[in-house]
Scaffold this active site. Structure first.
Site, PDB file in Angstrom:
ATOM      1  N   HIS A 163      10.914 -10.743  10.253  1.00  0.00           N
ATOM      2  CA  HIS A 163      11.920  -9.768  10.728  1.00  0.00           C
ATOM      3  C   HIS A 163      13.085 -10.466  11.434  1.00  0.00           C
ATOM      4  O   HIS A 163      13.722  -9.878  12.310  1.00  0.00           O
ATOM      5  CB  HIS A 163      11.305  -8.734  11.676  1.00  0.00           C
ATOM      6  N   SER A 223      39.748 -22.935   8.912  1.00  0.00           N
ATOM      7  CA  SER A 223      40.439 -21.658   8.852  1.00  0.00           C
ATOM      8  C   SER A 223      41.934 -21.937   8.918  1.00  0.00           C
ATOM      9  O   SER A 223      42.365 -22.903   9.533  1.00  0.00           O
ATOM     10  CB  SER A 223      40.001 -20.796  10.036  1.00  0.00           C
ATOM     11  N   LYS A 276      37.474 -23.479  13.728  1.00  0.00           N
ATOM     12  CA  LYS A 276      36.489 -23.033  12.731  1.00  0.00           C
ATOM     13  C   LYS A 276      36.022 -24.117  11.765  1.00  0.00           C
ATOM     14  O   LYS A 276      36.783 -24.973  11.358  1.00  0.00           O
ATOM     15  CB  LYS A 276      37.073 -21.880  11.905  1.00  0.00           C
ATOM     16  N   GLU A 325      28.315 -19.552   1.228  1.00  0.00           N
ATOM     17  CA  GLU A 325      28.745 -18.154   1.066  1.00  0.00           C
ATOM     18  C   GLU A 325      29.113 -17.855  -0.387  1.00  0.00           C
ATOM     19  O   GLU A 325      28.811 -16.782  -0.912  1.00  0.00           O
ATOM     20  CB  GLU A 325      29.933 -17.858   1.978  1.00  0.00           C
TER      21      GLU A 325
END
Ligand code: ARG
Length: 457
Positions: A153, A274, A280, A287
């Site tokens: 979980h 970024s 970043k 992804e």
């Protein structure tokens, strides 16, 4: 090509709507290979002369090498790769070229070409999966004792090791190779000789063609031979499952590389920045792999829908099989390659993993098992440890920080050896069942993986 039957020129828009050359030209090698085997058989069976067969085979060989070297370019006006090769052959060698299509149809020809082509693609996908398995093996070797929290979980559950965690993905990938092997088995039979749908009256020898093409047999029903695309569906399904596995692995890497986890650091060469936020460092590869999973499973669904409700035998709908399966293959191959490169180069932050493992009472099960060893029924032990956890949360302590007196106030059976019982290394190494995270069990898993990798070389 349709001379005889048609009185009007084809509408030019129909030509481009109908054409598949822009995507089926990637099967030129298999198309030529199949035609060579077919021509040789026609001569063996005395259906054409051996001189004609020799001219055809030599001509096809020249076309192949001219395509490979770029001397000959694919004509994008052609309807498909089969028409292109045949027209080019006839332009080059004249009369004998017109005999190649005896006892054959594009329907069995295309069914053969896809099988031959996908058979090779499967080999390449398997090679790429093997590379990833090797990378997992190397990382696991370095982290057999690196403690990390195991989750259920997405809540810290019980201690495992980083090796044990990533070796779970090795199991998935091994099954993926099994599924590809399995798809290859059913794919590797020759439909040639099914012709348009009803076979042929010529005395052809289908089996010898199959042997020459390295296939395991021939299809047993001519109507099935030209209309079956199960092997495309099976491959698309195996590819989708590979992507599902990669997407799960990617998701974990995305989480682990976040500041909240900090379990791994991606190599600069495999992360991106970024355009606005200077701080970043984004896990774009992971992804994209996660995102492209949608694309590959989309291809599977497209293929299933193309085949659904199609009457026998060949229908032009089936031309739609190629773009979907080719795109799925291209996507899986690039994803495997990029994922492996990213995974190989990421740094594992053992300290952060260890720290997270110390924080979440993940030795609670072991603490209860300790009381069970001292004679308590598991349910009673479970309750006492639950109270212990509540107490720790209240006063901001971990299990390690509790004094023996504090332990004893919950149950008199607690003794000095409780600290050994909740030590995370001990918790892991006591789980030495087959498939467990203990160093000894992990090493057994790794021996099995090494053997598998070796057997595939
Ligand atoms: N380009 C076609 C395909 O990919 C080849 C088979 C054409 N057959 C036909 N009867 N029109 O399916």
């Amino acid at each position: 090509m349709w001379a005889g039957r048609f009185k009007k020129e084809l509408d030019s828009r129909v030509n481009s709507f109908n054409s598949s050359i822009s995507f089926d030209s990637r099967m030129y090698r298999q198309d030529i290979q199949g035609s060579m085997a077919h021509a040789a058989m026609l001569a063996r069976q005395k259906i054409i002369s051996s001189e004609d067969a020799e001219a055809i085979i030599a001509g096809l060989g020249d076309i192949l090498s001219d395509l490979e070297t770029g001397v000959l370019e694919i004509d994008h006006e052609a309807e498909d790769i089969h028409m292109f090769v045949e027209a080019e052959l006839t332009a080059r060698i004249g009369e004998p070229g017109k005999k190649l299509h005896t006892a054959r149809s594009r329907n069995d020809q295309v069914a053969l070409d896809i099988r031959l082509h996908l058979r090779e693609e499967i080999k390449e996908v398997e090679r790429l999966i093997l590379k990833l398995l090797e990378a997992i093996f190397e990382k696991a070797k370095a982290h057999v004792s690196t403690i990390m929290p195991g989750y259920t979980h997405l809540q810290r559950a019980q201690p495992v090791t980083f090796a044990h965690h990533i070796l779970a993905y090795a199991q998935m990938l091994r099954r993926d190779i099994g599924r590809l092997d399995d798809a290859k088995k059913r794919m590797n039979v020759s439909p040639l000789g099914s012709c348009a749908l009803a076979g042929t009256t010529y005395p052809i020898d289908r089996e010898s063609v199959a042997v020459e093409l390295g296939m395991d047999g021939v299809t047993e029903n001519s109507m099935d031979g030209v209309s079956d695309r199960d092997f495309v569906l099976e491959l698309a399904s195996a590819l989708s499952i590979i992507m599902v596995h990669l997407s799960r692995f990617s998701e974990e890497i995305i989480l682990w590389s976040s500041s909240e986890f900090g379990f791994v650091t991606l190599d600069d060469a495999y992360s991106t920045g970024s355009s606005i936020m200077p701080q970043k460092k984004n896990p774009d590869i992971a992804e994209l792999v996660r995102g492209k999973t949608g694309r590959v499973t989309g291809s599977l669904v497209s293929l299933l829908m193309v085949m659904k409700g199609l009457p026998l035998a060949y229908n032009k709908d089936m031309q739609e099989d190629k773009e979907a399966i080719f795109d799925a293959l291209d996507t899986v191959k690039i994803c495997l390659e990029m994922f492996t490169a990213m995974f190989e180069t990421l740094a594992v932050n053992s300290e952060a993993m260890r720290c997270a493992a110390s924080g979440g009472f993940i030795a609670a099960t072991d603490c209860a098992d300790y009381l069970v060893r001292h004679g308590l029924p598991f349910r009673d032990a479970y309750k006492i440890v639950g109270q212990l956890v509540a107490y720790c949360i209240e006063c901001g302590k971990t299990f390690e920080e509790l004094t023996l007196d504090e332990y004893k106030s919950f149950h008199p059976s607690f003794d000095g050896d409780i600290y050994d019982a909740i030590n995370l290394e001990n918790c892991v190494n006591r789980r030495d069942v087959i498939g467990g995270p203990a160093v000894a069990s992990t090493e057994a898993q790794m021996r099995s993986l090494a053997k598998f990798i070796e057997s595939r070389k």
